[in-house]
Design a protein around this motif. Structure first.
Motif, PDB file in Angstrom:
ATOM      1  N   SER A   1      -1.471   2.980  -7.621  1.00 39.03           N
ATOM      2  CA  SER A   1      -2.281   2.394  -6.557  1.00 39.03           C
ATOM      3  C   SER A   1      -3.758   2.493  -6.918  1.00 39.03           C
ATOM      4  CB  SER A   1      -2.005   3.096  -5.225  1.00 39.03           C
ATOM      5  OG  SER A   1      -2.247   4.489  -5.330  1.00 39.03           O
ATOM      6  N   ASN A   2      -4.522   1.485  -6.508  1.00 34.81           N
ATOM      7  CA  ASN A   2      -5.936   1.440  -6.867  1.00 34.81           C
ATOM      8  C   ASN A   2      -6.763   2.296  -5.910  1.00 34.81           C
ATOM      9  OD1 ASN A   2      -6.227  -0.072  -4.514  1.00 34.81           O
ATOM     10  ND2 ASN A   2      -6.697  -1.986  -5.562  1.00 34.81           N
TER      11      ASN A   2
ATOM     12  N   ILE B   1       8.084  -9.517  -2.688  1.00 37.90           N
ATOM     13  CA  ILE B   1       8.273  -8.626  -1.546  1.00 37.90           C
ATOM     14  C   ILE B   1       6.985  -7.871  -1.279  1.00 37.90           C
ATOM     15  CG2 ILE B   1       9.566  -6.651  -0.644  1.00 37.90           C
ATOM     16  CD1 ILE B   1      11.883  -7.455  -2.428  1.00 37.90           C
ATOM     17  N   SER B   2       6.606  -7.819  -0.009  1.00 36.67           N
ATOM     18  CA  SER B   2       5.473  -7.005   0.419  1.00 36.67           C
ATOM     19  C   SER B   2       6.014  -5.803   1.178  1.00 36.67           C
ATOM     20  CB  SER B   2       4.526  -7.818   1.309  1.00 36.67           C
ATOM     21  OG  SER B   2       3.462  -7.013   1.773  1.00 36.67           O
ATOM     22  N   ASN B   3       5.666  -4.593   0.708  1.00 37.03           N
ATOM     23  CA  ASN B   3       6.230  -3.393   1.320  1.00 37.03           C
ATOM     24  C   ASN B   3       5.273  -2.218   1.145  1.00 37.03           C
ATOM     25  OD1 ASN B   3       8.746  -2.196   2.595  1.00 37.03           O
ATOM     26  ND2 ASN B   3       8.445  -0.806   0.873  1.00 37.03           N
ATOM     27  N   ASP B   4       5.008  -1.511   2.242  1.00 36.60           N
ATOM     28  CA  ASP B   4       4.193  -0.299   2.191  1.00 36.60           C
ATOM     29  C   ASP B   4       5.107   0.914   2.088  1.00 36.60           C
ATOM     30  OD1 ASP B   4       2.046  -1.954   2.510  1.00 36.60           O
ATOM     31  OD2 ASP B   4       1.707  -1.469   4.620  1.00 36.60           O
TER      32      ASP B   4
ATOM     33  N   TYR C   1       0.840  -1.192   0.000  1.00 40.93           N
ATOM     34  CA  TYR C   1       0.000   0.000   0.000  1.00 40.93           C
ATOM     35  C   TYR C   1       0.878   1.246   0.000  1.00 40.93           C
ATOM     36  CZ  TYR C   1      -3.923  -3.065   1.117  1.00 40.93           C
ATOM     37  OH  TYR C   1      -4.875  -4.054   1.079  1.00 40.93           O
ATOM     38  N   ILE C   2       0.374   2.314  -0.612  1.00 38.80           N
ATOM     39  CA  ILE C   2       1.037   3.617  -0.593  1.00 38.80           C
ATOM     40  C   ILE C   2       0.190   4.550   0.264  1.00 38.80           C
ATOM     41  CG2 ILE C   2       1.939   5.517  -1.976  1.00 38.80           C
ATOM     42  CD1 ILE C   2       2.151   3.590  -4.333  1.00 38.80           C
TER      43      ILE C   2
END
Length: 768
Positions: A62-63, A99-102, A36-37
Motif C-alpha cells: 500500500s502507498n 475487483i475493488s475491495n478494502d 485500501y488496507i
C-alpha cells in the motif's frame, strides 16, 4: 538572465523512455484487485502493508495513503495481507473481473506461552528495489529508551546505522556524512526546517500524532528532491472512523492531550493533539534557572471521503520555542505548516494526489543591556503546489510521474539597523520527475528515474560582488523578474539482483542537487539559530554524486543481516572562515567559502525481528572530509561530524503480556573539534593559538539507556493506561559537550562540561 547550462541529449531521453514503455505484453487477460488496507479498530489506513500471492510471491504494498493495486492473470489465488504488528489475513479470490475491495487488519496478539510474537510484515529488504529505505513504525519508536521517557521519532532514527548525532539529547542528524540541513524532513508532505524543541533535547514530532515514518538514506527515489543526504517522511494519524478516543500523558518536562474520532461515522474523522512544556510554569528567569525554556506544539488533521474514489485531507502543525533570561536575553523560534491534499482513484490502476502546502520557519533573537539593544530575525516561508500520479501496470511494475513548484521567501538576517541587515530574497523551485519501479526479470528489479529541477532567484533583491580577496566591491540590485537560474537533471537508479528469495545484491547511483544551505556553527551540539541561504549569484547549489552497494540476507524467519557500502562526492559544499561573524553581518557571503567534500563508509546490520526477544546490532565506519580553498590553508580537514567508528545494540524483551524491557547502547568515536594548542599574552589578554581546523577530537562517546514499559491487558475497559520508566545514561558516563578555558594566575585551566549523567525518567499515558 544568467543560466547555468546543462547538456541533456534527445538520445538520452529516447533511451530513458524506451525503458519506461518496455512493459510486459500480457499473454493472457489480466484483472486488477484494488482498494485500501486499513486498521480494523480505527479505520485509519496502513502505509506499507503487503498483499501478495502465497504461491508465486507476486504482490504489492500500500502507498502513502493506504491504496493498493494488484493486477494478475485471470484465475484463482490465495492472497495474504500483512503488516508489522498486525494479524495477517489470508483469503481466496477468483479473479475473473476487476475487483475493488478494502482490507481491515487487527492488532496482532502476543502469545507469551508459545514464546512467539506475530509481527510479520510481508516485506523484506530483498523484495524492495529501493536502496537504503527504513520503514519505521511507531511501535518500534516506543521500544527505544528516551531521554525524558516520552517516545521520540528523531531519537529512534538516531539509533539506526549511518545516522550520527553530536551529543546527549541533540536532535541533529547527520546521515551518511551529510550535514543536518541536507535532510528533507516532512510532516504530511510539509517541510520542517528546525526539528528541535529545547535546543534538541526533544524533537518537534509529537509521538501521539505520528502514524508512520520512512527514512531514505542518500538514494531517495525521484519523487523527492531539494536535499542531498536523506528524506525523513512522517505521516500524521488520521483519526478513528468509528468511535471517539481521548488520551492524556505526562513526562518530566511536558504534558500531552489528544482527541480523535468520527465527524461522520465511517466517512470522515479528525485528530487533534497538543503538547506543552511546563518548565516555565514553575521557574522564572533569574531564579534557580538563569535561562528558562518553554515550548508547545499542536497537530490537527481532518479527512473525509467524497464518494468511493475521492478523499480530502487537511493537516496543520504549529510549534514554538522560547528561551528567556532576566538579563535581557530572549530567543524564540518555531515551525508552522499546513497541507491540503486531494486523493483520487482513477480506475483500478491509476492513483492521483494533488497537494497545496505552506510552511513557515522564523527565529528571533534579542539581547538587551545598558549599552545596547541587539535584535536579529532570520527564517523562510514556502508555498508549494504539487501533483503526483502512480500507474500500477502489473505486480512489480509501477510508473510514477509528478510535477511541483515551490515559492520560497527568505529572511537571511534582519536587525533594527537596516545597514546591518541582509536583503530579503525570493525564489521559485520547480521540478518534474518520472520513475519506474519494475521487476524486469525474476532475478532483477530496478527503481530508476530522473528528476529535472530548476531554481530561479527573482524579485526585489540586493547583493554584493566580491573580489578575489572576498571584499565587497559592488552593490547590485534587482526590482523584478528573474536574475539567476540554475537547472539540474537528477538521474537516480537502483538495481536489485536477487540470487534467491532470501538474499540479494543491490547497486545504486544518485545525482542530487540542493538549492538551500544553512550557515551555523555545526560544532555545537545545541543551537537554535539557523540561517538558510538560497543558491544565488555568490552561492552555487550543492551537487552530490552517490554510489552505493549492499548485500541483504534473510538468515531465517527471525534473523537478517546486511552490509552496505557507499561513497559520496560533494561539489559547492560551503563552510565559513576562521573567526567569521555569522549574525548581524551584511557581508556574510564574503566570509563563506565553497569547495569539495567526500564521505565514504560501510554499515553492517544484524537484526532479530520476531519473537519475545527482538533487537538489532550495527557497526558503521564513516569518514567525512572537506577540501575548501581559504579554510585550513587549503588542506583537507575533517567535518564537525566526521565520526569514524559507531557501534550500537538495541534489545527489546517481552517479559509478559503487560511488561516489556528495552535497552540501547551506543559507542562512537570522539567527534572533531578545534582546540587551542597554546596561549600567549597580549596587552594583558590571554589569546589562544590554533593550528589546523578540527585537528583535535573529543573523547569517545558511549552510554547505555534502559526502560520498562507496562501496559495492562486490555479487556474492553473504558479506561486504559500505559506507563514507561527508565534511566538515561545508566552508568553515568561523563560525555563532554565542550570545553572552557580559564586563566588562573600564570596557568590556563581546562574545564569539561557535560549535560546529563544518570537521568531517571518516566511517562504515563491514560486512554479513554
Amino acid at each position: 538572465m544568467n543560466i547555468s547550462r546543462i547538456n541533456f541529449s534527445k538520445s538520452s531521453l529516447l533511451v530513458l523512455f524506451s525503458l519506461f514503455i518496455n512493459l510486459d505484453s500480457f499473454a493472457q487477460q489480466h484483472f486488477t484487485l484494488s482498494g485500501y488496507i486499513k486498521d480494523k479498530n480505527t479505520g485509519e489506513v496502513l502505509i506499507g502493508a503487503a498483499i501478495f500471492d502465497k504461491n508465486t510471491y507476486k504482490g504489492t504494498v500500500s502507498n502513502a495513503y493506504g491504496f493498493y493495486s494488484l493486477s494478475l492473470p485471470s484465475g484463482k489465488y490465495t492472497l495474504t495481507v500483512s503488516f508489522i504488528g498486525y494479524e495477517s489475513v489470508s483469503f481466496e479470490v477468483d479473479l475473473v473481473k476487476n475487483i475493488s475491495n478494502d482490507f481491515f487488519l487487527d492488532n496482532s496478539a502476543i502469545a507469551i506461552e508459545g514464546v512467539t510474537i506475530t509481527a510479520e510484515s510481508g516485506i523484506k529488504p530483498m523484495t524492495i528495489n529501493e536502496f537504503s529505505v527504513e520503514k519505521i513504525s511507531m511501535k518500534s519508536v516506543r521500544q527505544v529508551p528516551a531521554m525524558f521517557g516520552e517516545a521520540d521519532v528523531v531519537k529512534a532514527i538516531q539509533q539506526l546505522s549511518g545516522v550520527k548525532t553530536l551529543g546527549d539529547g541533540s536532535s541533529a542528524m547527520f546521515v551518511r556524512g551529510g550535514s543536518s540541513d541536507q535532510n528533507l524532513i516532512l510532516i504530511d508532505e510539509a517541510p520542517i526546517y528546525n526539528p528541535s524543541h529545547l535546543f534538541g533535547l526533544i524533537s518537534v514530532f509529537n509521538p501521539d500524532a505520528i502514524n508512520h515514518v520512512d527514512l531514505h538514506k542518500s538514494n531517495m527515489p525521484a519523487q523527492y528532491g531539494g536535499r542531498v543526504s536523506s528524506v525523513i517522511d512522517c505521516k500524521m494519524k488520521e483519526g478513528n472512523m468509528y468511535k471517539y478516543d481521548f488520551s492524556a500523558g505526562i513526562s518530566p518536562f511536558s504534558t500531552t492531550v489528544s482527541a480523535n474520532g468520527p465527524i461522520v461515522k465511517e466517512k470522515s474523522s479528525f485528530f487533534v493533539s497538543g503538547r506543552k512544556g511546563f518548565i516555565d510554569l514553575f521557574f522564572k528567569p533569574g531564579g534557580r534557572l538563569a535561562l528558562v525554556p518553554a515550548f508547545y506544539d499542536v497537530n490537527v488533521k481532518v479527512n473525509t471521503k467524497i464518494g468511493d474514489n475521492d478523499r480530502l485531507f487537511l493537516s496543520f502543525y504549529n510549534g514554538k520555542d522560547r528561551l528567556q533570561s532576566a538579563e535581557g536575553f530572549f530567543n524564540k523560534w518555531g515551525n508552522t505548516s499546513g497541507t491540503l491534499r486531494w486523493n483520487r482513484s482513477l480506475g483500478s490502476k491509476l492513483f492521483m494526489n494533488t497537494s497545496l502546502i505552506i510552511s513557515d520557519y522564523q527565529n528571533y533573537l534579542e539581547f538587551k543591556d545598558e549599552g545596547r539593544n541587539y535584535k536579529w530575525l532570520t527564517g523562510l516561508s514556502d508555498m508549494n503546489l504539487k501533483l503526483d500520479l502512480a500507474y500500477y501496470i502489473r505486480p512489480g511494475n509501477v510508473i510514477r510521474v509528478g510535477a511541483g513548484t515551490i515559492y520560497h521567501k527568505f529572511i537571511p538576517g534582519e536587525t533594527a539597523d537596516s545597514m546591518q541587515s541582509l536583503s530579503r530574497l525570493q525564489a521559485f523551485e520547480n521540478s518534474i520527475y518520472i520513475l519506474n519501479d519494475i521487476e524486469l526479470l525474476d532475478w532483477l528489479g530496478l527503481n530508476y528515474g530522473v528528476r529535472l529541477s530548476t531554481f530561479q532567484n527573482h524579485g526585489k533583491a540586493a547583493w554584493f560582488d566580491y573580489n578575489e580577496q572576498h571584499q565587497p566591491v559592488k552593490t547590485n540590485t534587482n526590482q523584478k523578474g528573474v536574475y539567476k537560474t540554475y537547472i539540474n537533471p537528477e538521474p537516480r537508479v537502483s538495481a536489485n539482483i536477487k540470487f534467491s528469495p532470501n538474499y540479494s545484491l543491490k547497486l545504486a547511483y544518485a545525482h542530487n542537487a540542493q538549492y538551500m544551505q544553512v550557515l551555523q556553527n555545526n560544532a555545537l551540539s545545541y543551537t537554535s539559530l539557523e540561517t538558510w541561504f538560497p543558491a544565488n549569484t555568490n552561492i552555487k547549489p550543492i551537487i552530490v554524486d552517490a554510489v552505493s552497494a549492499g548485500w541483504f540476507q534473510s538468515l531465517t524467519e527471525q534473523y537478517s543481516f546486511s552490509v552496505e557500502l557507499y561513497y559520496k562526492k560533494y561539489k559547492n559544499q560551503i563552510d565559513y572562515i576562521d573567526h567569521a561573524r555569522l549574525v548581524n553581518n551584511p557581508y556574510i557571503e564574503g566570509e563563506i567559502r565553497a569547495g569539495n567534500a567526500k564521505t565514504y563508509g560501510v554499515e553492517l546490520n544484524f537484526e532479530k525481528e520476531i519473537g519475545r526477544l527482538t533487537g538489532a546490532m550495527s557497526y558503521t565506519y564513516c569518514r567525512v572530509i572537506r577540501n575548501i580553498d581559504g579554510i585550513n590553508n587549503g588542506e583537507e580537514y575533517s567535518s564537525p561530524y566526521d565520526i569514524p567508528h559507531d557501534f550500537r545494540i538495541r534489545l527489546s524483551y517481552q517479559i509478559s503480556e503487560s511488561w516489556a524491557f528495552n535497552s540501547a547502547w551506543m559507542y562512537m568515536s570522539g567527534r572533531p573539534v578545534t582546540l587551542p594548542v597554546g596561549f600567549y599574552m597580549y596587552q594583558n589578554h590571554t589569546v589562544p593559538i590554533y593550528t589546523d581546523r578540527n585537528a583535535s577530537r573529543f573523547p569517545d562517546y558511549h552510554r547505555l539507556d534502559i526502560s520498562f514499559n507496562y501496559e495492562p491487558a486490555k479487556k474492553n475497559r473504558k479506561v486504559n493506561w500505559v506507563m514507561n520508566f527508565g534511566v538515561f545514561n545508566l552508568y553515568a558516563k561523563k560525555n563532554p559537550l565542550g570545553y572552557e578555558f580559564e586563566r588562573n594566575g600564570d596557568n590556563i585551566e581546562i574545564y569539561q562540561y557535560t549535560l546529563f549523567r544518570l537521568l531517571p525518567n518516566f511517562n504515563i499515558k491514560i486512554e479513554f
